[in-house]
Enzyme design. Structure first.
Site, PDB file in Angstrom:
ATOM      1  N   ARG A 156       0.815  -1.236   0.000  1.00  0.00           N
ATOM      2  CA  ARG A 156       0.000   0.000   0.000  1.00  0.00           C
ATOM      3  C   ARG A 156       0.839   1.272   0.000  1.00  0.00           C
ATOM      4  O   ARG A 156       0.365   2.332   0.381  1.00  0.00           O
ATOM      5  CB  ARG A 156      -0.975   0.007   1.171  1.00  0.00           C
ATOM      6  N   LYS A 178       3.859  11.135 -11.116  1.00  0.00           N
ATOM      7  CA  LYS A 178       3.020  10.340 -12.009  1.00  0.00           C
ATOM      8  C   LYS A 178       3.740   9.034 -12.327  1.00  0.00           C
ATOM      9  O   LYS A 178       4.878   9.040 -12.781  1.00  0.00           O
ATOM     10  CB  LYS A 178       2.721  11.110 -13.294  1.00  0.00           C
ATOM     11  N   GLU A 220      11.103  18.225 -24.027  1.00  0.00           N
ATOM     12  CA  GLU A 220      10.270  18.538 -22.866  1.00  0.00           C
ATOM     13  C   GLU A 220      10.582  19.931 -22.324  1.00  0.00           C
ATOM     14  O   GLU A 220       9.691  20.631 -21.845  1.00  0.00           O
ATOM     15  CB  GLU A 220      10.467  17.490 -21.765  1.00  0.00           C
ATOM     16  N   LYS A 262       7.946  22.643 -13.555  1.00  0.00           N
ATOM     17  CA  LYS A 262       7.073  21.488 -13.339  1.00  0.00           C
ATOM     18  C   LYS A 262       6.671  21.388 -11.872  1.00  0.00           C
ATOM     19  O   LYS A 262       5.517  21.074 -11.550  1.00  0.00           O
ATOM     20  CB  LYS A 262       7.752  20.195 -13.791  1.00  0.00           C
ATOM     21  N   GLU A 272      -3.599  16.290 -11.487  1.00  0.00           N
ATOM     22  CA  GLU A 272      -3.884  16.533 -12.893  1.00  0.00           C
ATOM     23  C   GLU A 272      -5.375  16.772 -13.146  1.00  0.00           C
ATOM     24  O   GLU A 272      -5.934  16.326 -14.145  1.00  0.00           O
ATOM     25  CB  GLU A 272      -3.391  15.354 -13.761  1.00  0.00           C
ATOM     26  N   ARG A 276      -2.295  21.116 -14.381  1.00  0.00           N
ATOM     27  CA  ARG A 276      -1.220  20.157 -14.657  1.00  0.00           C
ATOM     28  C   ARG A 276      -1.422  19.447 -15.987  1.00  0.00           C
ATOM     29  O   ARG A 276      -0.450  19.056 -16.639  1.00  0.00           O
ATOM     30  CB  ARG A 276      -1.118  19.133 -13.524  1.00  0.00           C
ATOM     31  N   ASN A 280       0.691  18.403 -20.874  1.00  0.00           N
ATOM     32  CA  ASN A 280       0.590  17.451 -21.974  1.00  0.00           C
ATOM     33  C   ASN A 280       0.551  18.139 -23.334  1.00  0.00           C
ATOM     34  O   ASN A 280       0.162  17.524 -24.330  1.00  0.00           O
ATOM     35  CB  ASN A 280      -0.662  16.577 -21.797  1.00  0.00           C
ATOM     36  N   HIS A 283       1.386  16.286 -26.465  1.00  0.00           N
ATOM     37  CA  HIS A 283       1.254  14.857 -26.186  1.00  0.00           C
ATOM     38  C   HIS A 283      -0.024  14.256 -26.756  1.00  0.00           C
ATOM     39  O   HIS A 283      -0.073  13.047 -27.006  1.00  0.00           O
ATOM     40  CB  HIS A 283       1.319  14.593 -24.680  1.00  0.00           C
ATOM     41  N   HIS A 287       1.566  11.450 -28.574  1.00  0.00           N
ATOM     42  CA  HIS A 287       1.383  10.084 -28.076  1.00  0.00           C
ATOM     43  C   HIS A 287       0.743   9.194 -29.134  1.00  0.00           C
ATOM     44  O   HIS A 287       1.084   8.012 -29.257  1.00  0.00           O
ATOM     45  CB  HIS A 287       0.522  10.092 -26.815  1.00  0.00           C
ATOM     46  N   HIS A 299      10.261   9.002 -27.850  1.00  0.00           N
ATOM     47  CA  HIS A 299       9.165   9.752 -27.238  1.00  0.00           C
ATOM     48  C   HIS A 299       9.310  11.258 -27.461  1.00  0.00           C
ATOM     49  O   HIS A 299       8.360  11.934 -27.890  1.00  0.00           O
ATOM     50  CB  HIS A 299       9.101   9.455 -25.736  1.00  0.00           C
TER      51      HIS A 299
END
Length: 859
Positions: A156, A178, A220, A262, A272, A276, A280, A283, A287, A299
Site C-alpha cells: 500500500r 506520475k 520537454e 514542473k 492533474e 497540470r 501534456n 502529447h 502520443h 518519445h
C-alpha cells in the site's frame, strides 16, 4: 516550491501565471555537499529535487537525509543502465551500511508492463521486503514510471527515490509523482500518483547519452517554455549549441528551470485535475504518433512533432500568432528534432483512435492544450472538433466550393522576396535593425539557418515574435562548419552562392547543397560569371548535376570588377551579384548579356539596397555599377505583405463572384505581382486599388470571365494563379513571357498543363508559356482528381483557387504551402468561409505517392 529567474533576464516578458499572479523570482535553494554545489527544488509534500554534478555516489546520503527510515533498499534498473552505473550505486549503498537488493529489466518501452511489475513485486516478496523498504529507480522514464508504480502499490505504498539517467527523465517523468505502465489499449493508462521522496539529478550521467538521446529529452524543456515560461524558451532558442554540447552552466540552467516550472505546476494541481494537464502540450497528437512510430521514433521526437502540430492548431483556431508557430518550429529544428510526421505513420483512423483514449478527454471529446502565446496557454485543455484535427494531420485536402460567393478582407504574410533580401543585407550590414512583418515560413527559416551557420546572429525575436532584431557582421562572414542544406529554397541558394565568396579564410570553403529538385535547378550562369571574375567555385557532382547544386565555394574572397552575366534563366542571379557587390574587393560593374527576366525583382533589389545606404547606378538597360560600401542597417524596417500570396484570395473573388480585399498590398508596392489585380480587371472583374490595399469583385455567376492573351514576364510568380482563373474564362487564354518557370520548384508550365488535363480542361505548352481553354462552371463536370503539387507551394494554392469554383479537386501535399503562406488554409477558411475536407484514403495515398516523387518533379 522554490523558483528562480534564469539568464538571459526576462526583460521582454511578464512572469505571470495564467490567472495573472506574479510568480516568485526566488532562486532554488543552493546547498554545498562535499565541496559541490547542489540546486534544490522543493515540489510538494516534502518531495525535493537535487540537481548538480557528481551526485550518483551521494544518493544513499541524500535518501537518509530525507528522513527515509528503511531497512532495505531495492534498486530497479535496466540492463544497459545498470551496466554503466549500477555497481557504483550499489557500492555507495554498501559504503553507507546498506546492501541493496537489485532487479534489472530489459531496456525499452516494452518493459513498462504488467509482467515486469509483477516480477518486481514477487522478487521483493521473496526477499521479505516490508513496508520499511525504499525503492530506488535508476534509469530513464520507463524504469522510473515502472518503479514508481510498484512503490505506489507495494504494501500500500513505500518510499521511492528517483535517479534519472536520461534527459527526458530528468526534465519530466521523474518529477511530480506520475507513475504508470502501458497496456494494449495505450500508454500510461494504468498507474497512480506517488511522489518520490527525493529526485537526484546527476548531470554527469548525460555524458553517456548520444546526441539523439539528449535532444529528444530537450523536447520537454522546449515544451515547458512554450506553455509556461517564455524566458526558458528564449534561453533554449538563444543558446542552442551550448545546450546541445551540455555546457555546464547552460544545461544546469535549462534543467533547473524546467524542473522548477514542473514543480510549480505540480504544487498547483498534483492530481492533474486542471492546470497540470496543460503539461501534456504536444502529447495528444505526439502520443498517438508514438503509438504507431515507436521504436523508430523516440518519445521526445514524437512530442516535438506533436508540439508543432498543436501550435499550428492553436494558430488555426485564432489563438496563437503565426510568428509564434514559426519560432516554435525553428527551435525544435535547431535541436535536430522532427517537426512533421513521416507519411507512413499518417494513418488517420488509427491516430484518431489512439487520441480518443487520451486521459485528458472528457465527455467523449478530444481535449488539447491550446497556446495563447509563447509562455502562456489556457488553464485547461480545450475541446477540439476531431474533424479539425483530421484536416490538420491529413497530407491532402479536398476543396469544397462555397455555397455563396466569399466576401472578406485578408492580410497575407510578409513578402518572401523582400524578406530574403532584407535578411541577407541586415546580416551583411553594420548596426542593429529591428525587422517587422518578416515572412515566417520554410523559405525564410532556411535563410536564417544558413546565415547563422555563417556566423550571423544572434537572431532575437521581440514583441512576441513579431519583430526580428539582428546586429550585422559588416560583411565579415565565417566559413560554416557543415554543408549548408537549403532544401528547395532557390532564393537562398542563389543569393548565398555569391555571399559565400565574401568569406576570406585560406583553405576553407562553403558547401551549398539541397534536395533532389534543387540539384536539377540550373545555377551555372551565375557560377560561370563568378568564376570569370576570379571566384573559385566547383560543381561537386558533375556527373549528375553539372549545372546545379551542390557547390563548393572557396573562401578566397570576391574580386569584383567587371562581371558579365546572363539573367534569362533567373533574375535572382542578377540580384545575387548586386546584393553582395558592395563587399567585393573592387567596385562591381555588372553587365547583363541580354534583357533579364522579371526585371521588377531586380528593381526591388536596387530599391532595397538604397534603403540600406548603397546607391546602385544603372546605365542604360543592361549595366549596373555598385560602389564598395558597407550596408548601414536602418534602426527599423517594415516588410511589405507578399503580393504573390495576395493573388490567391483576389483570384478566389474573381472565380466565385465574391468580393475580397487584400490588405496592405496596393499600388505603392515595390513588388511586380501587385499588378495582378489589373489582369483580373481585363478579365471582367471590378478592381479598386489605392496605395495600400486592393479590392476585387468578381462578375456574378451568370456572367463568364473573359479570356485574355497576356505577357506575364513582369509578374511570373502569379502566372499559375492567373491560369487557374483562365480555366473558367470564356475562350482560350494565352500566357507568355514565363519560360523561366520551367526551372522553378518544378517545371510549373508542364505541371499546370498535366494537372488541368486530369480535370478534363484542355491546356498546352508554348515556347515561352502556355494556353488554356476555359470551361463553363455551370455545365462542366470535372473529373475528380488529386493534384500532384511536386512540393510546389504555388501549384497547391493555385489549384485551391480553382477548387473554389469546380468540385472534386483534392490538393496533394497540402503542407507545401508552408514555404510562403503557412496559414493559407486557415486564412481562406476563417476570412473567406471556404471549406475543406479530408479526402478518401485512396486520395491520401495518391498524395503521399506524389510527395515521394517530388524530388523527381518534371524538369
Amino acid at each position: 516550491f522554490s523558483v528562480s529567474e534564469i539568464s538571459p533576464p526576462a526583460s521582454r516578458h511578464a512572469d505571470t501565471t495564467d490567472d495573472g499572479d506574479l510568480m516568485s523570482t526566488e532562486s532554488p535553494t543552493k546547498r554545498r555537499r562535499n565541496g559541490g554545489e547542489v540546486r534544490v527544488v522543493q515540489v510538494i509534500g516534502g518531495s525535493e529535487v537535487h540537481i548538480g554534478h557528481g551526485l550518483l555516489r551521494k544518493v544513499p546520503e541524500m535518501a537518509l537525509a530525507a528522513g527515509i527510515k528503511a531497512s532495505r533498499f531495492v534498486i530497479v534498473s535496466d540492463e544497459t543502465v545498470f551496466g554503466l552505473y549500477g555497481q557504483t550505486l550499489v557500492d555507495a549503498f554498501v559504503a553507507a551500511g546498506h546492501t541493496p537488493l537489485t532487479f534489472q529489466v530489459k531496456p525499452g518501452e516494452n518493459s513498462k508492463c504488467r509482467m515486469y511489475k509483477q516480477q518486481i513485486e514477487d522478487h521483493m516478496l521473496e526477499h521479505r521486503c516490508q513496508r520499511d523498504t525504499c525503492m530506488v529507480a535508476l534509469g530513464g522514464g520507463v524504469v522510473g514510471d515502472l518503479t514508481g508504480y510498484v512503490a505506489a502499490t507495494y504494501m500500500r505504498g513505500v518510499p521511492v527515490v528517483q535517479v534519472p539517467t536520461s534527459m527526458m527523465a530528468m526534465l519530466d517523468s521523474s518529477v511530480g509523482g506520475k507513475t504508470a505502465i502501458n497496456v494494449p489499449s495505450g500508454k500510461n493508462l494504468v498507474g497512480a500518483f506517488h511522489q518520490p521522496r527525493r529526485v537526484v539529478i546527476d548531470l554527469e550521467l548525460l555524458r553517456s547519452l548520444s546526441e539523439r538521446e539528449v535532444v529528444e529529452g530537450l523536447a520537454e524543456a522546449v515544451k515547458m517554455g512554450c506553455i509556461r515560461h517564455a524566458p526558458l524558451f528564449d534561453l533554449l532558442e538563444g543558446r542552442v549549441e551550448e545546450v546541445k554540447a551540455l555546457q555546464p552552466d547552460a544545461i544546469e540552467q535549462v534543467v533547473t528551470e524546467a524542473v522548477r516550472l514542473k514543480a510549480e505546476v505540480v504544487a498547483l494541481d498534483e492530481k492533474e485535475g486542471g492546470v497540470r494537464s496543460t503539461l501534456n502540450f504536444g502529447h495528444t497528437i505526439g502520443h498517438a504518433i508514438e503509438g504507431l512510430a515507436s521504436p523508430q521514433l523516440l518519445h521526445g521526437e514524437c512530442v516535438s512533432i506533436g508540439c508543432v502540430y498543436e501550435a499550428v492548431l492553436a494558430r488555426d483556431l485564432g489563438q496563437l500568432a503565426p510568428s509564434a508557430v514559426g519560432r516554435i518550429s525553428r527551435v525544435f529544428k535547431a535541436y535536430g528534432l522532427p517537426t512533421t510526421c513521416p507519411l507512413k505513420y499518417l494513418r488517420l483512423d488509427e491516430l484518431m483512435g489512439k487520441m480518443a483514449l487520451d486521459k485528458k478527454n472528457a465527455a467523449g471529446r478530444v481535449r488539447v492544450t491550446i497556446l495563447k502565446s509563447i509562455g502562456s496557454s489556457f488553464d485547461h485543455p480545450q475541446p477540439v472538433d476531431t474533424a479539425l484535427i483530421r484536416r490538420l494531420l491529413s497530407p491532402s485536402l479536398l476543396v469544397l466550393p462555397p455555397a455563396a460567393p466569399p466576401s472578406g478582407a485578408v492580410l497575407v504574410p510578409g513578402s518572401k522576396s523582400i524578406s530574403n533580401r532584407v535578411l541577407l543585407m541586415a546580416a551583411m550590414g553594420r548596426g542593429t535593425v529591428a525587422i517587422r512583418g518578416l515572412l515566417q515560413s520554410d523559405d525564410t527559416q532556411v535563410m536564417i539557418a544558413a546565415l547563422a551557420a555563417m556566423g550571423a546572429g544572434p537572431f532575437s525575436w521581440l514583441d512576441g515574435g513579431n519583430i526580428l532584431q539582428l546586429t550585422g557582421l559588416a560583411g565579415k562572414f565565417a566559413p560554416p562548419t557543415e554543408p549548408l542544406y537549403l532544401g528547395n529554397a532557390g532564393t537562398a541558394a542563389r543569393f548565398l552562392t555569391t555571399c559565400a565568396t565574401l568569406i576570406h579564410a585560406p583553405g576553407a570553403a562553403t558547401t551549398l547543397t539541397g534536395d533532389g529538385r534543387m540539384k536539377q535547378r540550373p545555377i551555372d550562369d551565375l557560377t560561370a560569371a563568378l568564376r570569370q571574375c576570379g571566384c573559385s567555385i566547383e560543381h561537386t557532382e558533375p556527373a549528375t548535376s553539372p549545372a546545379s547544386l551542390p557547390l563548393r565555394v572557396d573562401a578566397s574572397g570576391f574580386p569584383g570588377g567587371r562581371i558579365e552575366l546572363s539573367g534569362r534563366v533567373s533574375s535572382q542571379f542578377v540580384s545575387s551579384v548586386l546584393l553582395s557587390a558592395p563587399y567585393a574587393q573592387q567596385p562591381v560593374e555588372l553587365v547583363l548579356k541580354e534583357p533579364p527576366v522579371s526585371q521588377s525583382y531586380i528593381d526591388m533589389t536596387v530599391s532595397l539596397m538604397r534603403s540600406f545606404g548603397v546607391a546602385v547606378e544603372r546605365q542604360g538597360a543592361l549595366v549596373y555599377k555598385v560602389p564598395r560600401a558597407v550596408y548601414a542597417n536602418p534602426a527599423s524596417l517594415q516588410v511589405e505583405a507578399d503580393a504573390s500570396s495576395a493573388t490567391y484570395p483576389l483570384a478566389i473573388a474573381a472565380i466565385t463572384g465574391g468580393k475580397v480585399t487584400a490588405e496592405t498590398v496596393g499600388a505603392d508596392s515595390i513588388q511586380g505581382d501587385a499588378r495582378f489585380a489589373a489582369l483580373l480587371g481585363e478579365m471582367g472583374c471590378a478592381v479598386q486599388q489605392d496605395g495600400t490595399s486592393t479590392t476585387v469583385s468578381g462578375p456574378p455567376p451568370s456572367q463568364r470571365l473573359r479570356a485574355v492573351e497576356v505577357d506575364m514576364e513582369p509578374l511570373t510568380d502569379a502566372f499559375m494563379t492567373a491560369v487557374a482563373v483562365m480555366a473558367v474564362a470564356e475562350g482560350t487564354s494565352r500566357v507568355t513571357g514565363i519560360a523561366n518557370q520551367r526551372v522553378k520548384e518544378c517545371n510549373r508550365i508542364a505541371v499546370m498543363v498535366s494537372e488541368l488535363g486530369k480535370l478534363g480542361i484542355e491546356a498546352g505548352e508554348l515556347e515561352d508559356g502556355m494556353w488554356v481553354t476555359g470551361v463553363d462552371p455551370a455545365t462542366f463536370a470535372p473529373r475528380p482528381a488529386t493534384i500532384a503539387c511536386h512540393n510546389d507551394h504555388r501549384i497547391a494554392m493555385s489549384f485551391a483557387v480553382l477548387g473554389a469554383r469546380l468540385p472534386g479537386i483534392t490538393i496533394g501535399q497540402k503542407d507545401c504551402v508552408d514555404k510562403t503562406f503557412p496559414e493559407f488554409w486557415a486564412v481562406m477558411s476563417s476570412k473567406l468561409g471556404l471549406s475543406y475536407d479530408v479526402p478518401p484514403p485512396e486520395a491520401c495515398s495518391s498524395a503521399a505517392a506524389a510527395g515521394a516523387a517530388a524530388g523527381a518533379a518534371p524538369a
